[in-house]
Design a protein around this motif. Structure first.
Motif, PDB file in Angstrom:
ATOM      1  N   ASP A  49      37.892  -2.655 -37.840  1.00 52.33           N
ATOM      2  CA  ASP A  49      38.238  -1.597 -36.900  1.00 52.33           C
ATOM      3  C   ASP A  49      37.624  -0.269 -37.306  1.00 52.33           C
ATOM      4  OD1 ASP A  49      40.352  -2.797 -34.978  1.00 52.33           O
ATOM      5  OD2 ASP A  49      41.037  -3.442 -36.955  1.00 52.33           O
ATOM      6  N   LEU A  50      37.122   0.454 -36.309  1.00 49.89           N
ATOM      7  CA  LEU A  50      36.586   1.793 -36.490  1.00 49.89           C
ATOM      8  C   LEU A  50      37.393   2.760 -35.634  1.00 49.89           C
ATOM      9  CD1 LEU A  50      32.731   1.175 -36.304  1.00 49.89           C
ATOM     10  CD2 LEU A  50      33.971   2.042 -38.297  1.00 49.89           C
ATOM     11  N   THR A  51      37.750   3.906 -36.196  1.00 52.38           N
ATOM     12  CA  THR A  51      38.448   4.934 -35.424  1.00 52.38           C
ATOM     13  C   THR A  51      37.808   6.289 -35.703  1.00 52.38           C
ATOM     14  OG1 THR A  51      40.083   5.282 -37.193  1.00 52.38           O
ATOM     15  CG2 THR A  51      40.644   3.701 -35.461  1.00 52.38           C
ATOM     16  N   TRP A  52      37.781   7.131 -34.680  1.00 52.49           N
ATOM     17  CA  TRP A  52      37.284   8.502 -34.810  1.00 52.49           C
ATOM     18  C   TRP A  52      38.056   9.354 -33.820  1.00 52.49           C
ATOM     19  CZ3 TRP A  52      34.272  11.995 -31.724  1.00 52.49           C
ATOM     20  CH2 TRP A  52      33.800  13.113 -32.444  1.00 52.49           C
ATOM     21  N   GLY A  53      38.988  10.123 -34.345  1.00 51.35           N
ATOM     22  CA  GLY A  53      39.857  10.883 -33.462  1.00 51.35           C
ATOM     23  C   GLY A  53      40.656   9.946 -32.575  1.00 51.35           C
ATOM     24  N   ILE A  54      40.579  10.154 -31.257  1.00 54.21           N
ATOM     25  CA  ILE A  54      41.326   9.299 -30.332  1.00 54.21           C
ATOM     26  C   ILE A  54      40.559   8.036 -29.960  1.00 54.21           C
ATOM     27  CG2 ILE A  54      42.521  11.293 -29.378  1.00 54.21           C
ATOM     28  CD1 ILE A  54      40.747  11.020 -26.875  1.00 54.21           C
ATOM     29  N   PHE A  55      39.303   7.913 -30.426  1.00 50.84           N
ATOM     30  CA  PHE A  55      38.478   6.766 -30.068  1.00 50.84           C
ATOM     31  C   PHE A  55      38.629   5.632 -31.077  1.00 50.84           C
ATOM     32  CE2 PHE A  55      36.447  10.595 -28.437  1.00 50.84           C
ATOM     33  CZ  PHE A  55      36.255  10.267 -27.103  1.00 50.84           C
ATOM     34  N   TYR A  56      38.594   4.401 -30.587  1.00 51.74           N
ATOM     35  CA  TYR A  56      38.661   3.244 -31.479  1.00 51.74           C
ATOM     36  C   TYR A  56      37.798   2.115 -30.924  1.00 51.74           C
ATOM     37  CZ  TYR A  56      41.891   1.005 -28.151  1.00 51.74           C
ATOM     38  OH  TYR A  56      42.460   0.448 -27.036  1.00 51.74           O
ATOM     39  N   ALA A  57      37.365   1.241 -31.824  1.00 47.67           N
ATOM     40  CA  ALA A  57      36.588   0.064 -31.440  1.00 47.67           C
ATOM     41  C   ALA A  57      36.732  -0.955 -32.554  1.00 47.67           C
ATOM     42  CB  ALA A  57      35.117   0.417 -31.222  1.00 47.67           C
ATOM     43  N   GLY A  58      36.570  -2.225 -32.222  1.00 45.83           N
ATOM     44  CA  GLY A  58      36.696  -3.233 -33.259  1.00 45.83           C
ATOM     45  C   GLY A  58      36.339  -4.623 -32.776  1.00 45.83           C
ATOM     46  N   ILE A  59      36.406  -5.536 -33.713  1.00 41.54           N
ATOM     47  CA  ILE A  59      36.147  -6.946 -33.437  1.00 41.54           C
ATOM     48  C   ILE A  59      37.183  -7.766 -34.186  1.00 41.54           C
ATOM     49  CG2 ILE A  59      34.459  -6.982 -35.316  1.00 41.54           C
ATOM     50  CD1 ILE A  59      32.997  -9.214 -33.832  1.00 41.54           C
TER      51      ILE A  59
END
Length: 280
Positions: free
Chosen positions: A75-85
């Protein structure tokens, strides 16, 4: 199943619908884990989660023919943004043949501060792509599909440690190509006092999945166009580890067997144990 993911009979509060709240609550039960933690500030954060479960359950239905599963996510997060697999092994009992499920997800989680009658609220707007690499899809029954979600989780302003929320999911073409499918799930978790080295919490979720039998969506062997699922359990967190003990059940009628369940056991009540570790 495989019409509904089994359609993963398909694959999406703390650990298990559950340690988190709302959307996060919806995915945390050691089943599908497509809710990255909310990051603070504008720092880019990376986390890796590895775990295993005695039975991979998605919305009340076993995705591994009642067998264990190894699972993991990045998982990657940056502020309110997130993405993952997120990935896991699956077993649909050759209907259709599939060995793995890989989910890709991304979204935003804006927050609203506490008010006079509500606690802090976290919203979740995201998209998920459920993929079954190497699956032997049947004609007109593609397993891969996309789902959109919108939800919220809120800390109770009156009961410390209580978090609750609701998430809405929409798939324009569900796994198995059975048309539009809508899922509405509500969940809640309550943090208990620390016991020794453990931070325990209790949680539960209740969801309803809606489809259209004219498009091929038929839970169980009935002509119903929807089914309900629920779970409740205890989670124990210690350091970077989480251990979850959970009860699952559905109201799917599998007499005669068919639809989402090849056999009654896949949709029946069960207890599931899940363990995972998150790094760093």
């Amino acid at each position: 199943m495989w019409a509904l993911k089994r359609s993963a009979c398909a694959l999406v509060v703390g650990v298990a619908a559950l340690g988190s709240a709302g959307a996060a609550l919806a995915d945390g039960y050691g089943g599908s884990v497509k809710d990255a933690p909310v990051a603070e500030g504008r720092k880019l954060d990376l986390s890796v989660t590895l775990g295993g479960t005695s039975d991979y359950i998605f919305r009340g239905i076993s995705q591994t023919s009642e067998n264990p599963a190894a699972q993991g996510s990045i998982d990657l997060t940056w502020g309110i943004f997130y993405a993952g697999i997120w990935a896991t092994n699956v077993d649909f009992d050759d209907a259709p043949p599939a060995n793995a499920e890989v989910d890709f997800y991304a979204g935003i989680r804006p927050t609203l501060g506490a008010g006079p009658f509500w606690g802090p609220i976290t919203f979740d707007f995201g998209v998920l792509y459920y993929a079954y690499p190497g699956a032997d899809d049947l004609p007109g029954a593609e397993l891969d599909y996309v789902e959109l979600k919108a939800g919220y989780s809120m800390e109770s302003p009156w009961i410390k440690g209580l978090t609750s929320g609701t998430t809405f999911y929409w798939a324009p073409e569900y796994g198995g190509e059975v048309g539009e499918v809508f899922t509405l799930e509500s969940a809640a978790s309550y943090a208990l006092p620390q016991v020794g080295i453990f931070n325990p919490s209790i949680s539960g979720a209740w969801g309803t999945v809606y489809g259209d039998r004219n498009d091929g969506f038929t839970p169980g062997g009935t002509r119903a166009e929807d089914y309900q699922y629920w779970n409740a359990g205890l989670s124990l967190a210690v350091e970077k580890f989480t251990f979850d003990f959970r009860y699952w059940d559905t109201d799917i009628d599998v007499t005669p067997a068919g639809g989402l369940c090849v056999n009654e056991g896949l949709c029946d009540e069960r207890f599931v144990f899940t363990a995972k570790v998150t790094l760093p």
